[in-house]
Write a protein that holds these residues in place. Structure first.
Motif, mmCIF file in Angstrom:
data_model
loop_
_atom_site.group_PDB
_atom_site.id
_atom_site.type_symbol
_atom_site.label_atom_id
_atom_site.label_comp_id
_atom_site.label_asym_id
_atom_site.label_seq_id
_atom_site.Cartn_x
_atom_site.Cartn_y
_atom_site.Cartn_z
ATOM 1 N N MET A 1 6.261 -9.287 14.318
ATOM 2 C CA MET A 1 6.433 -8.401 13.162
ATOM 3 C C MET A 1 7.677 -8.797 12.369
ATOM 4 S SD MET A 1 6.980 -4.241 13.079
ATOM 5 C CE MET A 1 5.252 -3.860 13.381
ATOM 6 N N ILE A 2 7.578 -8.683 11.078
ATOM 7 C CA ILE A 2 8.729 -8.898 10.200
ATOM 8 C C ILE A 2 9.108 -7.546 9.611
ATOM 9 C CG2 ILE A 2 9.629 -10.099 8.177
ATOM 10 C CD1 ILE A 2 7.468 -12.216 8.602
ATOM 11 N N GLU A 3 10.370 -7.166 9.781
ATOM 12 C CA GLU A 3 10.837 -5.878 9.283
ATOM 13 C C GLU A 3 11.855 -6.087 8.161
ATOM 14 O OE1 GLU A 3 10.983 -2.785 12.819
ATOM 15 O OE2 GLU A 3 11.757 -4.737 13.485
ATOM 16 N N VAL A 4 11.588 -5.455 7.039
ATOM 17 C CA VAL A 4 12.453 -5.530 5.862
ATOM 18 C C VAL A 4 13.102 -4.170 5.672
ATOM 19 C CG1 VAL A 4 12.525 -5.972 3.372
ATOM 20 C CG2 VAL A 4 10.930 -7.253 4.826
ATOM 21 N N LYS A 5 14.420 -4.141 5.571
ATOM 22 C CA LYS A 5 15.121 -2.856 5.470
ATOM 23 C C LYS A 5 16.136 -2.870 4.341
ATOM 24 C CE LYS A 5 17.663 0.560 8.221
ATOM 25 N NZ LYS A 5 18.229 0.880 9.554
ATOM 26 N N ASP A 6 15.908 -2.008 3.336
ATOM 27 C CA ASP A 6 16.846 -1.779 2.220
ATOM 28 C C ASP A 6 17.264 -3.070 1.516
ATOM 29 O OD1 ASP A 6 16.868 0.965 2.786
ATOM 30 O OD2 ASP A 6 18.461 0.720 4.266
ATOM 31 N N VAL A 7 16.337 -3.990 1.321
ATOM 32 C CA VAL A 7 16.677 -5.297 0.739
ATOM 33 C C VAL A 7 16.827 -5.192 -0.775
ATOM 34 C CG1 VAL A 7 15.752 -7.601 0.222
ATOM 35 C CG2 VAL A 7 15.750 -6.744 2.568
ATOM 36 N N GLU A 8 17.962 -5.696 -1.234
ATOM 37 C CA GLU A 8 18.242 -5.781 -2.663
ATOM 38 C C GLU A 8 18.578 -7.226 -3.016
ATOM 39 O OE1 GLU A 8 21.344 -3.083 -3.745
ATOM 40 O OE2 GLU A 8 20.278 -1.302 -3.009
ATOM 41 N N LYS A 9 18.181 -7.632 -4.223
ATOM 42 C CA LYS A 9 18.502 -8.975 -4.695
ATOM 43 C C LYS A 9 18.635 -8.972 -6.209
ATOM 44 C CE LYS A 9 19.318 -13.361 -4.465
ATOM 45 N NZ LYS A 9 20.580 -13.849 -3.863
ATOM 46 N N SER A 10 19.759 -9.508 -6.679
ATOM 47 C CA SER A 10 20.021 -9.597 -8.113
ATOM 48 C C SER A 10 20.301 -11.038 -8.501
ATOM 49 C CB SER A 10 21.220 -8.730 -8.504
ATOM 50 O OG SER A 10 20.979 -7.373 -8.235
ATOM 51 N N PHE A 11 20.021 -11.342 -9.750
ATOM 52 C CA PHE A 11 20.385 -12.626 -10.341
ATOM 53 C C PHE A 11 21.163 -12.304 -11.605
ATOM 54 C CE2 PHE A 11 16.539 -13.358 -7.892
ATOM 55 C CZ PHE A 11 16.890 -14.465 -7.146
ATOM 56 N N GLY A 12 22.478 -12.481 -11.528
ATOM 57 C CA GLY A 12 23.316 -12.040 -12.634
ATOM 58 C C GLY A 12 23.259 -10.528 -12.743
ATOM 59 N N ASP A 13 22.968 -10.047 -13.943
ATOM 60 C CA ASP A 13 22.871 -8.601 -14.156
ATOM 61 C C ASP A 13 21.472 -8.052 -13.885
ATOM 62 O OD1 ASP A 13 25.529 -8.481 -14.921
ATOM 63 O OD2 ASP A 13 25.064 -8.902 -17.034
ATOM 64 N N GLY A 37 6.727 -10.397 -12.616
ATOM 65 C CA GLY A 37 8.033 -9.772 -12.796
ATOM 66 C C GLY A 37 8.274 -8.579 -11.893
ATOM 67 N N SER A 38 7.323 -8.305 -10.994
ATOM 68 C CA SER A 38 7.463 -7.151 -10.101
ATOM 69 C C SER A 38 8.437 -7.405 -8.957
ATOM 70 C CB SER A 38 6.102 -6.753 -9.534
ATOM 71 O OG SER A 38 5.574 -7.804 -8.737
ATOM 72 N N GLY A 39 8.701 -8.682 -8.681
ATOM 73 C CA GLY A 39 9.620 -9.034 -7.598
ATOM 74 C C GLY A 39 8.941 -9.627 -6.381
ATOM 75 N N LYS A 40 7.612 -9.794 -6.431
ATOM 76 C CA LYS A 40 6.902 -10.248 -5.236
ATOM 77 C C LYS A 40 7.273 -11.682 -4.830
ATOM 78 C CE LYS A 40 2.479 -11.448 -7.518
ATOM 79 N NZ LYS A 40 2.861 -11.202 -8.916
ATOM 80 N N THR A 41 7.500 -12.557 -5.807
ATOM 81 C CA THR A 41 7.881 -13.926 -5.463
ATOM 82 C C THR A 41 9.293 -13.975 -4.891
ATOM 83 O OG1 THR A 41 6.432 -14.854 -7.175
ATOM 84 C CG2 THR A 41 8.207 -16.262 -6.365
ATOM 85 N N VAL A 42 10.186 -13.180 -5.441
ATOM 86 C CA VAL A 42 11.556 -13.124 -4.915
ATOM 87 C C VAL A 42 11.555 -12.556 -3.497
ATOM 88 C CG1 VAL A 42 13.845 -12.091 -5.197
ATOM 89 C CG2 VAL A 42 12.613 -12.967 -7.190
ATOM 90 N N LEU A 43 10.697 -11.578 -3.245
ATOM 91 C CA LEU A 43 10.594 -11.032 -1.892
ATOM 92 C C LEU A 43 10.081 -12.087 -0.927
ATOM 93 C CD1 LEU A 43 10.723 -8.763 0.167
ATOM 94 C CD2 LEU A 43 8.468 -7.987 -0.609
ATOM 95 N N LEU A 44 9.051 -12.825 -1.331
ATOM 96 C CA LEU A 44 8.518 -13.876 -0.470
ATOM 97 C C LEU A 44 9.587 -14.928 -0.179
ATOM 98 C CD1 LEU A 44 5.889 -14.940 0.908
ATOM 99 C CD2 LEU A 44 5.579 -16.367 -1.108
ATOM 100 N N LYS A 45 10.331 -15.336 -1.197
ATOM 101 C CA LYS A 45 11.380 -16.338 -0.996
ATOM 102 C C LYS A 45 12.519 -15.792 -0.143
ATOM 103 C CE LYS A 45 10.486 -19.190 -5.080
ATOM 104 N NZ LYS A 45 11.034 -19.730 -6.363
ATOM 105 N N HIS A 51 16.112 -17.265 -0.612
ATOM 106 C CA HIS A 51 17.086 -16.359 -1.219
ATOM 107 C C HIS A 51 17.733 -15.515 -0.125
ATOM 108 C CE1 HIS A 51 15.694 -17.509 -5.095
ATOM 109 N NE2 HIS A 51 14.638 -16.736 -5.153
ATOM 110 N N THR A 52 19.032 -15.294 -0.259
ATOM 111 C CA THR A 52 19.740 -14.410 0.664
ATOM 112 C C THR A 52 19.903 -13.047 0.003
ATOM 113 O OG1 THR A 52 20.966 -16.263 1.610
ATOM 114 C CG2 THR A 52 21.859 -14.058 1.979
ATOM 115 N N PRO A 53 19.412 -11.984 0.636
ATOM 116 C CA PRO A 53 19.557 -10.648 0.037
ATOM 117 C C PRO A 53 21.023 -10.279 -0.196
ATOM 118 C CG PRO A 53 17.984 -10.596 1.856
ATOM 119 C CD PRO A 53 18.654 -11.942 1.894
#
Length: 254
Positions: A1-13, A37-45, A51-53
């Protein structure tokens, strides 16, 4: 299982992921869907470690990725298989050379052991008489089969697929969907698929994560989609011609 918890990721602003919390279950096909633009590719990466959260954690069977040493991260990567959107095969290599590449790079198997394993997975994805062909000699569907064979050749615990049906006709896309699902169940893999294909949702959507504007707006199964009153989900889902036909048929039955 992969567990994702409170993950945030920004690029600049631009804040792309806004506190995503979810899990991707072992032995099931987990789909990430959403508009561009929903963020699904960034989540996958982020799941892949590309990408580091900025905040939050991603854990692989209890192993928090950012807490691992470099050696532990390298070891984890050997447990991951990846099917790329464009298959990403090496044009100069034959099918069996493409499939065997991870074994040559990341294991100490002998040439005989590699050949045996390569032949096994090529047969498993039902590629016939293709071992010595180059990618240019294969159809799009056959290329996807090669990509899947390469992704599973090292017995991964985790399989990631980025738009695996991109460029395929509907009939071939269903075949590839079913192949991925069969392999997921057969080898008890945690499979995560980034897709916009609503046919995939209906064929193999055992766990669906729907993102909107970087937020997890809904999650459930393919059966749950028809029961939800989540407006964001229904707006997205029923924009598909397939779902319009299904909804119309359901209304007639009522």
């Amino acid at each position: 299982m992969i567990e994702v918890k409170d993950v945030e990721k920004s690029f600049g602003d631009a804040k792309v992921l806004k506190g995503i919390t979810t899990s991707f279950e072992t032995g099931k096909t987990n789909l990430i869907i959403g508009q561009s633009g929903s963020g699904k590719t960034v989540l996958l990466k982020s799941l892949l470690g590309i990408h580091t959260p900025d905040k939050g954690t991603i854990a692989f069977d209890g192993r928090i990725y950012t807490d691992l040493t470099d050696d532990e991260k390298r070891a984890l990567r050997t447990e991951i298989g990846m099917v790329f959107q464009g298959s990403a095969l090496f044009d100069s290599m034959t099918v069996e050379e493409n499939v065997g590449f991870p074994l040559r790079m990341f294991t100490e198997k002998t040439p005989a052991e590699i050949k045996e394993r390569v032949n096994f997975v090529i047969e498993r994805v039902k590629l016939v008489d293709a071992n010595h062909k180059k990618p240019s000699e294969l159809s799009g569907g056959m290329q996807k089969r090669v990509a899947i064979a390469r992704a599973i050749v090292n017995n991964p615990k985790y399989l990631f697929c980025d738009e695996p049906n991109s460029g395929l006709d509907p009939k071939t896309a269903i075949v590839i969907d079913n192949l991925i699902h069969e392999i997921t169940v057969e080898y008890n893999i945690t499979t995560v698929i980034n897709t916009h294909d609503m046919n995939s949702v209906m064929e193999i959507g055992e766990k669906i994560v729907f993102l909107k504007n970087g937020v997890l707006a809904w999650e459930g199964s393919k059966k749950d989609i028809f029961k939800t009153d989540n407006e964001a989900v229904t707006d997205f889902v029923y924009s598909s011609n397939l779902f319009k036909k299904i909804r119309k048929a359901q209304n007639k039955e009522i």
